[in-house]
Design a protein around this motif. Structure first.
Motif, PDB file in Angstrom:
ATOM      1  N   GLU A   1     -12.900   2.743 -15.258  1.00  0.00           N
ATOM      2  CA  GLU A   1     -11.839   3.736 -15.424  1.00  0.00           C
ATOM      3  C   GLU A   1     -11.233   4.124 -14.066  1.00  0.00           C
ATOM      4  OE1 GLU A   1     -11.329   7.974 -17.900  1.00  0.00           O
ATOM      5  OE2 GLU A   1     -13.242   6.926 -17.812  1.00  0.00           O
ATOM      6  N   ASN A   2     -10.046   4.723 -14.132  1.00  0.00           N
ATOM      7  CA  ASN A   2      -9.371   5.203 -12.924  1.00  0.00           C
ATOM      8  C   ASN A   2     -10.280   6.110 -12.093  1.00  0.00           C
ATOM      9  OD1 ASN A   2      -7.249   4.011 -14.250  1.00  0.00           O
ATOM     10  ND2 ASN A   2      -6.024   5.878 -14.468  1.00  0.00           N
TER      11      ASN A   2
ATOM     12  N   TYR B   1      -5.927  -5.330 -11.906  1.00  0.00           N
ATOM     13  CA  TYR B   1      -6.191  -3.939 -12.251  1.00  0.00           C
ATOM     14  C   TYR B   1      -5.811  -2.981 -11.131  1.00  0.00           C
ATOM     15  CZ  TYR B   1      -8.648  -5.076 -16.563  1.00  0.00           C
ATOM     16  OH  TYR B   1      -8.948  -5.500 -17.823  1.00  0.00           O
TER      17      TYR B   1
ATOM     18  N   SER C   1      -7.342  10.544 -16.199  1.00  0.00           N
ATOM     19  CA  SER C   1      -7.369  10.018 -17.560  1.00  0.00           C
ATOM     20  C   SER C   1      -6.280  10.617 -18.437  1.00  0.00           C
ATOM     21  CB  SER C   1      -8.741  10.270 -18.196  1.00  0.00           C
ATOM     22  OG  SER C   1      -9.017  11.661 -18.251  1.00  0.00           O
TER      23      SER C   1
ATOM     24  N   ILE D   1      -3.222   3.743 -12.889  1.00  0.00           N
ATOM     25  CA  ILE D   1      -4.251   3.062 -12.103  1.00  0.00           C
ATOM     26  C   ILE D   1      -4.939   4.027 -11.150  1.00  0.00           C
ATOM     27  CG2 ILE D   1      -4.816   1.220 -10.429  1.00  0.00           C
ATOM     28  CD1 ILE D   1      -2.503  -0.393 -11.617  1.00  0.00           C
ATOM     29  N   VAL D   2      -4.169   4.818 -10.384  1.00  0.00           N
ATOM     30  CA  VAL D   2      -4.764   5.757  -9.439  1.00  0.00           C
ATOM     31  C   VAL D   2      -4.740   7.185  -9.964  1.00  0.00           C
ATOM     32  CG1 VAL D   2      -4.285   4.341  -7.421  1.00  0.00           C
ATOM     33  CG2 VAL D   2      -2.568   5.987  -8.193  1.00  0.00           C
TER      34      VAL D   2
ATOM     35  N   HIS E   1      -8.042  -0.383  -6.586  1.00  0.00           N
ATOM     36  CA  HIS E   1      -8.816   0.107  -7.731  1.00  0.00           C
ATOM     37  C   HIS E   1     -10.249  -0.408  -7.602  1.00  0.00           C
ATOM     38  CE1 HIS E   1      -9.535   1.542 -11.767  1.00  0.00           C
ATOM     39  NE2 HIS E   1      -9.840   0.334 -12.217  1.00  0.00           N
TER      40      HIS E   1
ATOM     41  N   PRO F   1      -8.163   1.558 -17.886  1.00  0.00           N
ATOM     42  CA  PRO F   1      -6.969   1.999 -17.158  1.00  0.00           C
ATOM     43  C   PRO F   1      -5.665   1.660 -17.876  1.00  0.00           C
ATOM     44  CG  PRO F   1      -8.538   1.011 -15.642  1.00  0.00           C
ATOM     45  CD  PRO F   1      -9.074   0.780 -17.029  1.00  0.00           C
TER      46      PRO F   1
ATOM     47  N   THR G   1     -10.718   2.277  -2.726  1.00  0.00           N
ATOM     48  CA  THR G   1      -9.538   3.125  -2.919  1.00  0.00           C
ATOM     49  C   THR G   1      -8.797   3.383  -1.616  1.00  0.00           C
ATOM     50  OG1 THR G   1     -10.657   5.260  -2.574  1.00  0.00           O
ATOM     51  CG2 THR G   1     -10.718   4.314  -4.807  1.00  0.00           C
TER      52      THR G   1
ATOM     53  N   ASN H   1      -0.888   2.159  -6.078  1.00  0.00           N
ATOM     54  CA  ASN H   1      -1.275   1.514  -7.343  1.00  0.00           C
ATOM     55  C   ASN H   1      -0.747   0.087  -7.491  1.00  0.00           C
ATOM     56  OD1 ASN H   1       1.463   1.814  -8.031  1.00  0.00           O
ATOM     57  ND2 ASN H   1       1.021   2.558 -10.101  1.00  0.00           N
TER      58      ASN H   1
ATOM     59  N   ARG I   1      -2.884   7.363  -1.917  1.00  0.00           N
ATOM     60  CA  ARG I   1      -3.194   6.411  -2.992  1.00  0.00           C
ATOM     61  C   ARG I   1      -2.046   5.423  -3.164  1.00  0.00           C
ATOM     62  NH1 ARG I   1      -7.169   8.684  -6.306  1.00  0.00           N
ATOM     63  NH2 ARG I   1      -7.584   6.505  -6.867  1.00  0.00           N
TER      64      ARG I   1
END
Length: 394
Positions: free
Chosen positions: A335-336, A320, A179, A175-176, A324, A31, A374, A312, A310
């Motif tokens: 990963e996110n 992190y 990619s 973070i949220v 998350h 992330p 989440t 972050n 969401r």
């Protein structure tokens, strides 16, 4: 479609049959690497599309890149040169002299044009093909992800043009987010994910928008669903929820809309306004934490939109991200959690393929726990109180 056959199976869960896949086609990203690339790459100007002579729409520019920069400063990272310019971006596209469109990220597939909110965007079928008719819809300029009122208009235009497909967006904060934060884009296709088929568990009213059905979806993440046959009414409802969520805080659930600059990551200033422009920063600069995943599809004459809330924020205990993947599950996923996964299909790292017999039995439970993590409003007394407070703010 991808030439790589990804392992895939279905796992039972309290939310229904979750889809689990192992992604052999792309490497796993940390992330912080994603955020660093957004911070360093989004400041570059001059996308391939712009070099082809088209104008750039500045709506929403800067929100994601500034957020990444502040987050990395707070975390003490960001020294590696990971900038992604328009020339390097797999989502930048261009028009050739003969009028055809081309994009490196489309592989050998066709690239087609669609007008969204008065702009020419491009779309193509993803070479990775994570689900049937998986398509990418890309902005004409190399500008960062930004969830704004303009985003809602574009999604509505897309489903009017292609009512057989759903369309959605990753979030626009590190973070949220997905990619790729450096280039505004959507994903869609001819598939109905488990989230889209889930029932609602509570309805609520939106004053002045009687033609819109609003409800909370029965799902581990925190999702509001809007349904209306009137496109304009649904768009107004979605923008109302977006605006309310951007500034909503509820400490019992750990939700803070903003933090002082340099704490817990984020971008200077406020969330974008209706046109997507970010207002001037207040005297004491703050960084935003609230964003969402909008997902839109048609059911008969109705427009249906899910808005996944969401946040972050990071804390010393959860560096992190408070919402998350829990660190004890990093062996399974680090990963996110992006658009596809929030809808019910896990995309797990290829490194797990080597130990598949060992990890396969635990992946379903781990993925369900990740989806729960989440959720900004958990399915408990505190979470229910949070939902009630948010609904009251509408």
């Amino acid at each position: 479609m991808s030439a790589v056959e990804n392992p895939a199976w279905v796992a039972d869960s309290p939310a229904g049959p979750l889809e689990i896949t192992i992604n052999l086609a792309k490497p796993e990203k940390d992330p912080r690497t994603i955020a660093r690339a957004a911070s360093e790459g989004a400041v570059c100007e001059g996308s391939i599309a712009e070099k082809a002579g088209r104008s750039s729409d500045a709506r929403g520019n800067g929100a994601a890149s500034d957020a990444a920069a502040a987050s990395l400063r707070a975390d003490g990272h960001g020294s590696a040169p990971l900038a992604v310019t328009g020339d390097d971006c797999v989502l930048c596209w261009q028009r050739a002299a003969d009028g055809s469109l081309a994009c490196a990220g489309a592989g050998s597939g066709d690239v087609r044009s669609v007008e969204l909110a008065g702009e020419e965007w491009a779309w193509w079928f993803s070479p990775y093909g994570y689900f049937p008719e998986h398509l990418i819809v890309s902005a004409p300029a190399h500008r960062p992800m930004a969830i704004t009122h303009g985003t809602i208009d574009r999604l509505l235009d897309f489903v009017d043009a292609y009512p057989q497909w759903f369309i959605g967006s990753n979030a626009d904060l590190p973070i949220v987010g997905g990619s790729i934060l450096v280039h505004d884009h959507f994903q869609g296709g001819g598939y109905r994910f488990l989230l889209m088929k889930r029932p609602v568990r509570q309805r609520f009213a939106l004053p002045g928008l009687g033609g819109v059905e609003a409800s909370i979806v029965d799902w581990p993440a925190s999702v509001a669903r809007l349904r209306a046959s009137d496109r304009t009414a649904l768009g107004e409802a979605a923008c109302r929820l977006m605006d309310a969520w951007r500034t909503f805080s509820f400490e019992p659930c750990g939700i803070r809309a903003f933090s002082p600059s340099g704490i817990s990551g984020g971008s200077p200033g406020k969330a974008p306004d209706r046109a997507g422009q970010r207002p001037a920063a207040p005297a004491a600069a703050v960084v935003p934490h609230n964003t969402l995943n909008p997902i839109l599809w048609r059911e008969g004459d109705d427009y249906v939109m899910d808005l996944v809330l969401r946040n972050n924020r990071t804390t010393p205990e959860r560096p992190y991200g408070l919402f998350h993947v829990p660190e004890h599950l990093f062996r399974i996923k680090k990963e996110n959690i992006g658009l596809i996964e929030i809808m019910g299909r896990a995309i797990l790292p290829g490194r797990l393929a080597a130990e598949l017999p060992e990890v396969r039995p635990v992946c379903g439970a781990a993925y369900y726990e990740i989806l729960q993590a989440t959720g900004v409003f958990k399915d408990d007394e505190c979470g229910h109180a949070g939902w009630n407070a948010f609904i009251a703010a509408l």
